[in-house]
Scaffold this motif. Structure first.
Motif, PDB file in Angstrom:
ATOM      1  N   ASN A   1       0.864  -1.164   0.000  1.00  0.00           N
ATOM      2  CA  ASN A   1       0.000   0.000   0.000  1.00  0.00           C
ATOM      3  C   ASN A   1       0.918   1.236   0.000  1.00  0.00           C
ATOM      4  O   ASN A   1       2.131   1.109  -0.174  1.00  0.00           O
ATOM      5  CB  ASN A   1      -0.936  -0.013   1.205  1.00  0.00           C
ATOM      6  CG  ASN A   1      -0.166  -0.106   2.518  1.00  0.00           C
ATOM      7  OD1 ASN A   1       1.046  -0.274   2.537  1.00  0.00           O
ATOM      8  ND2 ASN A   1      -0.869   0.004   3.639  1.00  0.00           N
TER       9      ASN A   1
ATOM     10  N   SER B   1      -8.587  11.262  -1.393  1.00  0.00           N
ATOM     11  CA  SER B   1      -9.336  10.001  -1.405  1.00  0.00           C
ATOM     12  C   SER B   1      -8.393   8.811  -1.412  1.00  0.00           C
ATOM     13  O   SER B   1      -8.655   7.793  -0.746  1.00  0.00           O
ATOM     14  CB  SER B   1     -10.270   9.952  -2.620  1.00  0.00           C
ATOM     15  OG  SER B   1      -9.533   9.905  -3.831  1.00  0.00           O
TER      16      SER B   1
ATOM     17  N   TRP C   1      -6.960   8.290   2.093  1.00  0.00           N
ATOM     18  CA  TRP C   1      -7.907   7.650   3.006  1.00  0.00           C
ATOM     19  C   TRP C   1      -7.997   6.154   2.721  1.00  0.00           C
ATOM     20  O   TRP C   1      -7.998   5.325   3.647  1.00  0.00           O
ATOM     21  CB  TRP C   1      -9.283   8.298   2.882  1.00  0.00           C
ATOM     22  CG  TRP C   1     -10.337   7.654   3.735  1.00  0.00           C
ATOM     23  CD1 TRP C   1     -11.416   6.922   3.319  1.00  0.00           C
ATOM     24  CD2 TRP C   1     -10.402   7.653   5.160  1.00  0.00           C
ATOM     25  NE1 TRP C   1     -12.147   6.468   4.387  1.00  0.00           N
ATOM     26  CE2 TRP C   1     -11.549   6.908   5.528  1.00  0.00           C
ATOM     27  CE3 TRP C   1      -9.605   8.214   6.162  1.00  0.00           C
ATOM     28  CZ2 TRP C   1     -11.922   6.713   6.861  1.00  0.00           C
ATOM     29  CZ3 TRP C   1      -9.976   8.011   7.490  1.00  0.00           C
ATOM     30  CH2 TRP C   1     -11.119   7.273   7.829  1.00  0.00           C
ATOM     31  N   ALA C   2      -8.039   5.788   1.449  1.00  0.00           N
ATOM     32  CA  ALA C   2      -8.127   4.375   1.078  1.00  0.00           C
ATOM     33  C   ALA C   2      -6.877   3.619   1.525  1.00  0.00           C
ATOM     34  O   ALA C   2      -6.968   2.495   2.037  1.00  0.00           O
ATOM     35  CB  ALA C   2      -8.324   4.239  -0.434  1.00  0.00           C
ATOM     36  N   GLU C   3      -5.711   4.237   1.340  1.00  0.00           N
ATOM     37  CA  GLU C   3      -4.462   3.575   1.717  1.00  0.00           C
ATOM     38  C   GLU C   3      -4.338   3.441   3.231  1.00  0.00           C
ATOM     39  O   GLU C   3      -3.825   2.442   3.736  1.00  0.00           O
ATOM     40  CB  GLU C   3      -3.269   4.351   1.154  1.00  0.00           C
ATOM     41  CG  GLU C   3      -3.201   4.378  -0.370  1.00  0.00           C
ATOM     42  CD  GLU C   3      -3.074   2.989  -0.957  1.00  0.00           C
ATOM     43  OE1 GLU C   3      -2.118   2.268  -0.618  1.00  0.00           O
ATOM     44  OE2 GLU C   3      -3.948   2.608  -1.758  1.00  0.00           O
ATOM     45  N   LEU C   4      -4.823   4.439   3.950  1.00  0.00           N
ATOM     46  CA  LEU C   4      -4.793   4.374   5.411  1.00  0.00           C
ATOM     47  C   LEU C   4      -5.648   3.207   5.908  1.00  0.00           C
ATOM     48  O   LEU C   4      -5.268   2.489   6.833  1.00  0.00           O
ATOM     49  CB  LEU C   4      -5.294   5.695   5.997  1.00  0.00           C
ATOM     50  CG  LEU C   4      -5.036   5.941   7.482  1.00  0.00           C
ATOM     51  CD1 LEU C   4      -3.542   6.052   7.751  1.00  0.00           C
ATOM     52  CD2 LEU C   4      -5.741   7.215   7.941  1.00  0.00           C
ATOM     53  N   ASN C   5      -6.781   3.006   5.269  1.00  0.00           N
ATOM     54  CA  ASN C   5      -7.650   1.890   5.636  1.00  0.00           C
ATOM     55  C   ASN C   5      -6.963   0.548   5.417  1.00  0.00           C
ATOM     56  O   ASN C   5      -7.119  -0.380   6.218  1.00  0.00           O
ATOM     57  CB  ASN C   5      -8.947   1.946   4.821  1.00  0.00           C
ATOM     58  CG  ASN C   5     -10.047   2.701   5.541  1.00  0.00           C
ATOM     59  OD1 ASN C   5     -10.520   2.264   6.577  1.00  0.00           O
ATOM     60  ND2 ASN C   5     -10.423   3.848   5.007  1.00  0.00           N
ATOM     61  N   LYS C   6      -6.199   0.440   4.339  1.00  0.00           N
ATOM     62  CA  LYS C   6      -5.487  -0.817   4.073  1.00  0.00           C
ATOM     63  C   LYS C   6      -4.425  -1.085   5.131  1.00  0.00           C
ATOM     64  O   LYS C   6      -4.095  -2.238   5.409  1.00  0.00           O
ATOM     65  CB  LYS C   6      -4.823  -0.763   2.690  1.00  0.00           C
ATOM     66  CG  LYS C   6      -5.769  -0.810   1.518  1.00  0.00           C
ATOM     67  CD  LYS C   6      -4.984  -0.676   0.216  1.00  0.00           C
ATOM     68  CE  LYS C   6      -5.876  -0.258  -0.930  1.00  0.00           C
ATOM     69  NZ  LYS C   6      -5.082   0.117  -2.118  1.00  0.00           N
ATOM     70  N   SER C   7      -3.875  -0.021   5.693  1.00  0.00           N
ATOM     71  CA  SER C   7      -2.833  -0.188   6.699  1.00  0.00           C
ATOM     72  C   SER C   7      -3.388  -0.715   8.012  1.00  0.00           C
ATOM     73  O   SER C   7      -2.767  -1.553   8.666  1.00  0.00           O
ATOM     74  CB  SER C   7      -2.108   1.143   6.928  1.00  0.00           C
ATOM     75  OG  SER C   7      -1.118   1.023   7.916  1.00  0.00           O
ATOM     76  N   TYR C   8      -4.554  -0.237   8.419  1.00  0.00           N
ATOM     77  CA  TYR C   8      -5.090  -0.577   9.739  1.00  0.00           C
ATOM     78  C   TYR C   8      -6.199  -1.628   9.690  1.00  0.00           C
ATOM     79  O   TYR C   8      -6.616  -2.123  10.738  1.00  0.00           O
ATOM     80  CB  TYR C   8      -5.598   0.685  10.431  1.00  0.00           C
ATOM     81  CG  TYR C   8      -4.487   1.620  10.839  1.00  0.00           C
ATOM     82  CD1 TYR C   8      -3.797   1.439  12.040  1.00  0.00           C
ATOM     83  CD2 TYR C   8      -4.081   2.649  10.007  1.00  0.00           C
ATOM     84  CE1 TYR C   8      -2.760   2.279  12.410  1.00  0.00           C
ATOM     85  CE2 TYR C   8      -3.035   3.497  10.365  1.00  0.00           C
ATOM     86  CZ  TYR C   8      -2.384   3.307  11.564  1.00  0.00           C
ATOM     87  OH  TYR C   8      -1.351   4.138  11.917  1.00  0.00           O
ATOM     88  N   ARG C   9      -6.666  -1.983   8.493  1.00  0.00           N
ATOM     89  CA  ARG C   9      -7.746  -2.956   8.371  1.00  0.00           C
ATOM     90  C   ARG C   9      -7.346  -4.020   7.349  1.00  0.00           C
ATOM     91  O   ARG C   9      -7.356  -3.773   6.135  1.00  0.00           O
ATOM     92  CB  ARG C   9      -9.047  -2.259   7.957  1.00  0.00           C
ATOM     93  CG  ARG C   9      -9.508  -1.204   8.979  1.00  0.00           C
ATOM     94  CD  ARG C   9     -10.689  -0.409   8.448  1.00  0.00           C
ATOM     95  NE  ARG C   9     -11.879  -1.245   8.266  1.00  0.00           N
ATOM     96  CZ  ARG C   9     -12.999  -0.806   7.702  1.00  0.00           C
ATOM     97  NH1 ARG C   9     -13.074   0.454   7.280  1.00  0.00           N
ATOM     98  NH2 ARG C   9     -14.027  -1.615   7.559  1.00  0.00           N
TER      99      ARG C   9
ATOM    100  N   LYS D   1      -9.526  -4.705   4.272  1.00  0.00           N
ATOM    101  CA  LYS D   1      -9.432  -3.785   3.136  1.00  0.00           C
ATOM    102  C   LYS D   1      -8.244  -4.149   2.253  1.00  0.00           C
ATOM    103  O   LYS D   1      -8.314  -4.082   1.027  1.00  0.00           O
ATOM    104  CB  LYS D   1      -9.302  -2.352   3.638  1.00  0.00           C
ATOM    105  CG  LYS D   1     -10.543  -1.799   4.305  1.00  0.00           C
ATOM    106  CD  LYS D   1     -11.654  -1.568   3.294  1.00  0.00           C
ATOM    107  CE  LYS D   1     -12.854  -0.894   3.926  1.00  0.00           C
ATOM    108  NZ  LYS D   1     -13.963  -0.692   2.954  1.00  0.00           N
TER     109      LYS D   1
END
Length: 402
Positions: free
Chosen positions: A270, A310, A313-321, A324
């Protein structure tokens, strides 16, 4: 006080390539100063190990020239020095009509850059190369390869030493000052005085350059790329390398699959803002460096773009979830499940951002009468390291040996 003719700050693949080529071409007393005790601790060792043959770069660009030449030279270098290197090829998969149209652009670039390729126009043709990949069309580049980047860096260091280069490890350069004749460098193990300098400090290259008034219109913004490994019993889901169709508006490729020379299949990376230049875990924070990023006008202008916001935000979600991240992986290989993925390593990309908020996408170095500052050894830095290092060495040699 230690003295050499040339000090190269940074013992990664670029710095060591410069040292090797400089030693081959001149009689200069060359020293490499690496802050870590082990080589390849940062960008040069924390990457996917892929050799990119140059189909994804505009014809005539530095990236295209260095990547195409670099791929061929790296393969020859690995064979000569017994470094693991596997020519696996890469499959760039399109999942919709818009992406399929971009494959034609890749084909045009490959043609212009002299890169071998094949366009696949059906799901069945894709599965002849990768039985578990999913898409409506694909671009296949057979010359892409996987290399052990850490062994490559150590081979460069051995060769540089054999050519007479002094490689100092555990010498962190904290301050560069202009002196009467050249530069004075303060390190964690003493002071150096040198007539000539190459700044190839990667994640910290801009910080050192700014100390002598160079490149002040740019700053490194660190982006962390996290990888997962496919469990060994499921590694058959990727036989070579499977990539998404690149978005020309973004410098980051997106989550993809790479079979490494050790047989492992990694998925990622990511691209999330790192909270420090060496913050390899998503819980690591360097308050000073994070503040430096957040208060940089260029970074704020970058995030003013709705597209970048955008994506961030999408990449941050992949890091913590993890879910995703798995969902992004399934776009290319639907059979992959979250439980097939195990957390692996992370790398940090030293992405140079200009004061007006633009991502610098081309290699960038700034020359002075007695120095070269490599501010942006941007991806594909590993692939390009031999011709890029040779180019920097030639530029410096022309200044100091006339």
């Amino acid at each position: 006080m230690m003295r050499h003719d040339v000090a190269i700050v940074g013992g990664g693949c670029v710095g060591l390539s410069v040292a090797k080529h400089l030693a081959e071409r001149t009689d200069l007393d060359v020293a490499v100063l690496e802050k870590e005790h082990h080589l390849a601790s940062h960008q040069s060792g924390r990457n996917s190990g892929v050799l990119h043959p140059g189909f994804n770069y505009p014809p005539g660009s530095k990236k295209a020239r260095f990547a195409t030449e670099g791929t061929a030279r790296m393969k020859a270098y690995c064979e000569e020095h017994d470094i693991p290197c596997e020519e696996l090829g890469v499959l760039v998969v399109a999942t919709d009509d818009e992406e399929e149209a971009r494959l034609d652009e890749l084909a045009e670039q490959a043609e212009a850059n002299g890169v071998a390729y094949e366009l696949l126009d059906s799901r069945e043709a894709i599965r002849e190369h990768e039985p578990h990949a999913e898409g409506q069309a694909a671009f296949h580049a057979p010359e892409a390869a996987s290399v052990d980047s850490e062994q490559y860096v150590y081979a460069l260091a051995r060769e540089a030493r054999e050519l007479g280069v002094t490689v100092y490890t555990g010498y962190e350069v904290s301050q560069i000052e202009e002196a009467a004749e050249g530069y004075r460098l303060d390190t964690s193990n003493g002071r150096f005085e040198v007539p000539s300098l190459v700044n190839a400090a990667g994640l910290h290259a801009d910080t050192l350059a700014h100390q002598v008034g160079v490149g002040e219109e740019y700053q490194v913004v660190p982006f962390r790329g996290e990888y997962y490994e496919v469990r060994p019993e499921r590694a058959h889901l990727c036989e070579t390398m499977i990539y998404p169709t690149p978005n020309p508006e973004l410098p980051f490729l997106g989550v993809h699959y790479t079979r490494r020379t050790d047989g492992k299949v990694i998925v990622g990376p990511n691209a999330v803002l790192a909270f420090g230049r060496e913050a390899y875990d998503n819980t690591d924070i360097n308050p000073r460096e994070l503040l430096e990023t957040l208060t940089y006008g260029g970074f704020r202008r970058l995030l003013a773009s709705p597209l970048m916001l955008s994506v961030a935000w999408a990449e941050l979600n992949k890091s913590y979830r993890k879910g995703k991240f798995a969902a992004a992986s399934q776009k290319l290989v639907p059979d992959v499940r979250a439980e097939d993925l195990e957390k692996s390593y992370a790398g940090i990309r030293a992405q140079l951002v200009s004061a007006d908020g633009e991502l610098v996408k081309e290699p960038l170095f700034v020359e002075r009468e007695d120095a070269v500052h490599v501010l942006n050894a941007v991806s594909p830095g590993l692939t390009s390291s031999l011709p890029f290092g040779e180019h920097i060495a030639e530029r410096l040699a022309a200044k100091v040996t006339v």
